[in-house]
Design a protein around this motif. Structure first.
Motif, short mmCIF file in Angstrom:
data_model
loop_
_atom_site.label_atom_id
_atom_site.label_comp_id
_atom_site.label_asym_id
_atom_site.label_seq_id
_atom_site.Cartn_x
_atom_site.Cartn_y
_atom_site.Cartn_z
N GLU A 48 30.86 37.89 34.78
CA GLU A 48 30.98 37.76 36.24
C GLU A 48 30.67 36.34 36.71
O GLU A 48 30.94 36.00 37.85
CB GLU A 48 30.04 38.76 36.93
CG GLU A 48 30.46 40.21 36.73
CD GLU A 48 29.39 41.20 37.18
OE1 GLU A 48 28.48 40.79 37.93
OE2 GLU A 48 29.46 42.37 36.77
N ALA B 235 33.62 41.80 43.11
CA ALA B 235 34.05 40.84 44.13
C ALA B 235 34.41 41.54 45.44
O ALA B 235 34.02 41.09 46.52
CB ALA B 235 35.25 40.04 43.61
N VAL C 118 33.62 36.46 39.07
CA VAL C 118 33.51 36.98 40.43
C VAL C 118 33.69 35.88 41.48
O VAL C 118 34.34 36.08 42.50
CB VAL C 118 32.15 37.70 40.61
CG1 VAL C 118 31.94 38.09 42.07
CG2 VAL C 118 32.11 38.95 39.73
N LYS C 119 33.11 34.72 41.21
CA LYS C 119 33.22 33.61 42.16
C LYS C 119 34.68 33.24 42.41
O LYS C 119 35.11 33.07 43.56
CB LYS C 119 32.44 32.40 41.61
CG LYS C 119 32.39 31.23 42.56
CD LYS C 119 31.57 30.09 41.93
CE LYS C 119 31.58 28.88 42.85
NZ LYS C 119 30.87 27.74 42.21
N ASN D 195 34.97 42.91 37.31
CA ASN D 195 34.72 41.73 38.15
C ASN D 195 35.42 41.88 39.50
O ASN D 195 34.88 41.48 40.53
CB ASN D 195 35.19 40.47 37.44
CG ASN D 195 34.28 40.07 36.30
OD1 ASN D 195 33.28 40.73 36.03
ND2 ASN D 195 34.61 39.00 35.62
N LYS E 125 36.52 36.02 44.32
CA LYS E 125 36.21 36.05 45.76
C LYS E 125 37.04 34.99 46.51
O LYS E 125 37.51 35.24 47.62
CB LYS E 125 34.71 35.85 45.97
CG LYS E 125 33.90 37.10 45.61
CD LYS E 125 32.43 36.82 45.47
CE LYS E 125 31.71 36.75 46.77
NZ LYS E 125 30.23 36.68 46.58
N GLU F 207 31.18 42.73 47.06
CA GLU F 207 30.39 41.64 47.64
C GLU F 207 31.05 41.06 48.88
O GLU F 207 30.36 40.60 49.80
CB GLU F 207 30.15 40.54 46.59
CG GLU F 207 29.18 40.99 45.50
CD GLU F 207 28.83 39.87 44.51
OE1 GLU F 207 29.29 38.73 44.70
OE2 GLU F 207 28.10 40.16 43.54
#
Lengths: 77, 134
Positions: free
Chosen positions: B129, A23, A68-69, A19, A72, A26
Motif C-alpha cells: 500500500e 484508497a 494507495v497514494k 489497495n 488516491k 480513505e
C-alpha cells in the motif's frame, strides 16, 4: 465511479484490488469496484499486462500494483 | 487474433512500469525483527522486490551498492522505533524510498519468537500500500 481491476487472480491482482479498496475507503468516495478475471474479457479490453486498473472504462494502470497514494491521486482525477 | 496478456507476477524489472526494489529487513531478534524477515521473504515471493541482508549493507559491500544504484526503490523494514535498518542505510549514504516500522502498525515488540501470519500480512500489506513512503 466504476473501478475495475483486471487480472486472472494472481497475488499482484489481489494486492491491487486491496489497495483500491483502501484508497476508496480513505477518500470516502462512492465507487463500484469490480474484479474482472475472465481472460477473454481482459484480452478484449486490450490489456497486455496484468494486473490492470480501469476507471470508468479508461485504462489507468497496467502490469503493476499501484500503491494507495498513487491510486488516491488517480481516483481524485 | 489477440495474444494472451502477460501476468506481471515474479520479477517486474523487465516489464513496463515494473519497479526494481531492494528490501532490507532489520532482522532483529525480538518478535518484530523476526516479522521483518518473514515479511521481506513474503514480499519477495509475491514479486514485490528482492529481500537482501541488512548486515551486507552495513559491511559496505561494493556489489550490493552497485545493485542498489541500479534499483528503483529501497525499502527498509524496521521492527521498532530504534530504526536500526534506516540508520544503517543512512550511514551508508543510501536514500530510502519506503520505511516501514512494524511497531507503528500496532504490533507490540516483545522478546519472544512467536508471531502470527496475520502480523506478517499486516506488514506485507503496508508495503504494497506504500504506507512507509518517505
Amino acid at each position: 465511479m466504476k473501478i475495475e481491476v483486471l487480472g486472472t487472480g494472481c497475488m499482484k491482482c489481489k494486492r491491487l484490488l486491496k489497495n483500491v479498496e483502501v484508497a476508496v475507503q480513505e477518500l470516502g468516495i462512492a465507487a463500484e469496484i469490480k474484479k474482472v478475471d475472465d481472460i477473454t474479457e481482459i484480452i478484449n479490453r486490450g490489456v497486455m499486462l496484468t494486473p490492470a486498473l480501469a476507471v470508468d472504462g479508461e485504462m489507468k494502470v497496467s502490469g503493476r500494483v499501484a500503491d494507495v497514494k498513487e491510486l488516491k491521486e488517480i481516483l481524485k482525477g | 487474433m489477440a495474444s494472451k496478456p502477460e501476468c506481471a507476477c515474479g520479477d517486474t524489472s523487465a516489464v513496463a512500469g515494473g519497479k526494481k526494489r531492494i528490501i532490507f529487513p532489520c532482522a532483529g531478534t525480538a518478535n518484530v525483527g523476526l516479522i521483518s524477515n518473514a515479511a521481506a521473504f513474503q514480499l519477495a515471493d509475491e514479486g514485490y522486490g528482492v529481500a537482501t541482508c541488512i548486515a551486507l549493507l552495513g559491511s559496505a559491500d561494493t556489489g550490493l551498492r552497485r545493485r542498489i544504484a541500479e534499483a528503483d526503490e529501497v525499502v527498509i523494514i524496521d521492527g521498532c522505533p530504534a530504526t536500526c535498518g534506516a540508520k544503517i542505510a543512512d550511514l551508508q549514504g543510501i536514500a530510502i524510498d519506503q520505511h516501514i516500522v512494524i511497531t507503528a502498525l500496532g504490533i507490540d515488540k516483545v522478546y519472544e519468537r512467536n508471531y502470527t501470519e496475520e502480523e506478517v500480512e499486516r506488514v506485507v500489506s503496508a508495503a504494497w500500500e506504500g504506507k512507509g513512503r518517505t
